[in-house]
Motif scaffolding. Structure first.
Motif, short mmCIF file in Angstrom:
data_model
loop_
_atom_site.label_atom_id
_atom_site.label_comp_id
_atom_site.label_asym_id
_atom_site.label_seq_id
_atom_site.Cartn_x
_atom_site.Cartn_y
_atom_site.Cartn_z
N TYR A 178 16.19 -26.41 0.95
CA TYR A 178 14.97 -27.46 0.14
C TYR A 178 13.65 -26.85 0.27
N VAL A 179 12.78 -27.26 -0.88
CA VAL A 179 11.35 -26.99 -0.59
C VAL A 179 10.73 -28.45 0.09
N VAL A 180 9.88 -27.83 1.01
CA VAL A 180 9.17 -29.28 1.54
C VAL A 180 7.77 -29.17 1.35
N GLY A 181 6.89 -30.27 1.17
CA GLY A 181 5.26 -29.91 0.99
C GLY A 181 5.17 -31.23 1.77
N PRO A 247 15.69 -30.94 -2.34
CA PRO A 247 16.69 -29.82 -2.27
C PRO A 247 17.02 -28.84 -3.58
N VAL A 248 17.23 -27.52 -3.06
CA VAL A 248 17.36 -26.63 -4.01
C VAL A 248 18.96 -26.32 -4.41
N ARG A 249 19.58 -26.95 -3.76
CA ARG A 249 21.29 -26.99 -3.88
C ARG A 249 21.62 -28.35 -3.41
N ASP A 250 23.03 -28.62 -4.06
CA ASP A 250 23.56 -29.97 -3.94
C ASP A 250 23.81 -29.91 -2.57
N THR A 251 23.52 -31.15 -1.88
CA THR A 251 23.79 -31.54 -0.38
C THR A 251 24.30 -33.07 -0.22
#
Length: 385
Positions: A178-181, A247-251
């Protein structure tokens, strides 16, 4: 006449001896004579030929396996380098000030702010699935309910400014999760500026380059960052902040929960009062786990972790906020945990220590904080660099 018989008698024993000489024959148990018989078939060594054939096939197999392993390794390395190049952000900032590390040593870690089709400010993430994060988001002040049915949020939205972001990866091959900011409430940035500045120079309102380098080193040092962020969070600085996880993929919620729980448990040693053995903290952990007792989390859906001025953790899940970047989030509140120690441990998982959830995110956050202290206290530094 008398001499002839005598001559015969002298010759007869020699002739008889020649006739009676034993004949050497090869038998099943007899040894092979040393001298060659002259026939090629009798000179073959079957045992030597068998060993030679065995060695040949063994060396052939080793050579083939070595080639196979080398081919797989080169294929994986080439695929990794291609993936690394494809994940690099597009060069859309050619008109901005120089990002050459020789001109600006910290340029490689600083953010570049662009504008989308509607003119909103966005920050590239370097990921094709989640290509950008909004520079500012609007979050409500979630109420602290006593029951799940009472989950609600205030109608007043507060602006939050992006400090830094990065990718969370797992395993040695760097699978992106995932990308987190990290966002800080815009009205609370001044207090954060002042606290960071005073840690380096108690009488300054802004930091000069040498002092900024000192602050950067402290925030990236494993022990120094633990101490610095532990004191800031314990004192409520910044008062309101949030982590936005996309998320950058299904989780699913269970995978996210397991990662968060492991991170919190690893940070309990830095919390005061033996948090791991405290009943109140144990109850907070049970509440936190219960919030994530849900189903799947499709990619591009946002999860908001919000910490308020009292350390209360509010967790909201995307109801379409990713489609409205920069606008008031439509994420729905799914749980609240009141224990301040839990949110502090979760924040330290991203901000401090020798091992953080995302090292690129930590470095980006540190550079964002350095941008804050470049300007006098009370001003919000521009993110365009």
């Amino acid at each position: 006449m008398l001499r002839q018989p005598a001559l015969r008698q002298l010759r007869l024993p020699k002739a008889c001896e020649t006739i009676r000489a034993p004949v050497q024959r090869r038998t099943f148990l007899s040894r092979r004579p040393n001298q060659s018989s002259g026939r090629a078939v009798e000179n073959l060594d079957l045992r030597r030929l068998s060993q030679s054939a065995h060695d040949h096939h063994r060396n052939r197999r080793l050579f083939l396996w070595s080639g196979t392993i080398a081919g797989i390794a080169s294929f994986c390395y080439t695929a990794y380098k291609i993936k690394e190049e494809l994940n690099k952000p597009a060069n859309l900032d050619s008109g901005l000030p120089s990002t050459d590390p020789l001109v600006r040593p910290d340029a490689a870690d600083r953010k570049v702010v662009l504008h989308d089709e509607e003119g909103r400010e966005i920050v590239p993430t370097g990921n094709s699935t989640v290509p950008s994060f909004p520079r500012t988001i609007y979050l409500p002040s979630y109420a602290s309910p006593t029951t799940t049915a009472g989950l609600s949020a205030s109608t007043v939205d507060t602006e939050y400014t992006l400090v830094g972001l990065g990718l969370r990866t797992v395993t040695f091959i760097g699978i992106q999760v995932y990308v987190v900011g990290y966002y800080v409430a815009t009205p609370d940035i001044a207090a954060l500026q002042s606290a960071l500045t005073k840690k380096v120079n108690p009488i300054a309102t802004t930091l000069v380059p040498g002092e900024r380098d000192e602050l950067r080193t402290a925030l990236l040092d494993p022990a120094g960052s633990e101490q610095a962020w532990g004191e800031l969070l314990a004192n409520g600085v910044p008062a309101r902040s949030a982590f936005r996880v996309v998320p950058v993929r299904d989780t699913d919620f269970h995978h996210l929960r397991d990662g968060f729980v492991r991170a919190i448990q690893a940070r309990t040693q830095s919390l005061p009062g033996q948090a791991a053995q405290d009943e109140g903290f144990g109850e907070a952990m049970r509440q936190f786990r219960a919030v994530f007792n849900r189903g799947s989390v499709p990619k591009r859906k946002e999860l908001i972790l919000l910490r308020d001025e009292n350390g209360k953790l509010s967790i909201a899940y995307d109801g379409g906020g990713s489609k409205k970047e920069g606008r008031p989030t439509s994420s729905r509140l799914i749980g609240v945990v009141d224990d301040e120690r839990l949110s502090r441990a979760l924040w330290l998982n991203y901000l401090a220590g020798s091992k953080v959830a995302s090292e690129p995110a930590r470095r980006s956050i540190v550079e964002g904080l350095i941008e804050f202290v470049e300007r006098p206290v009370g001003t919000v530094t521009s993110q365009v660099v």
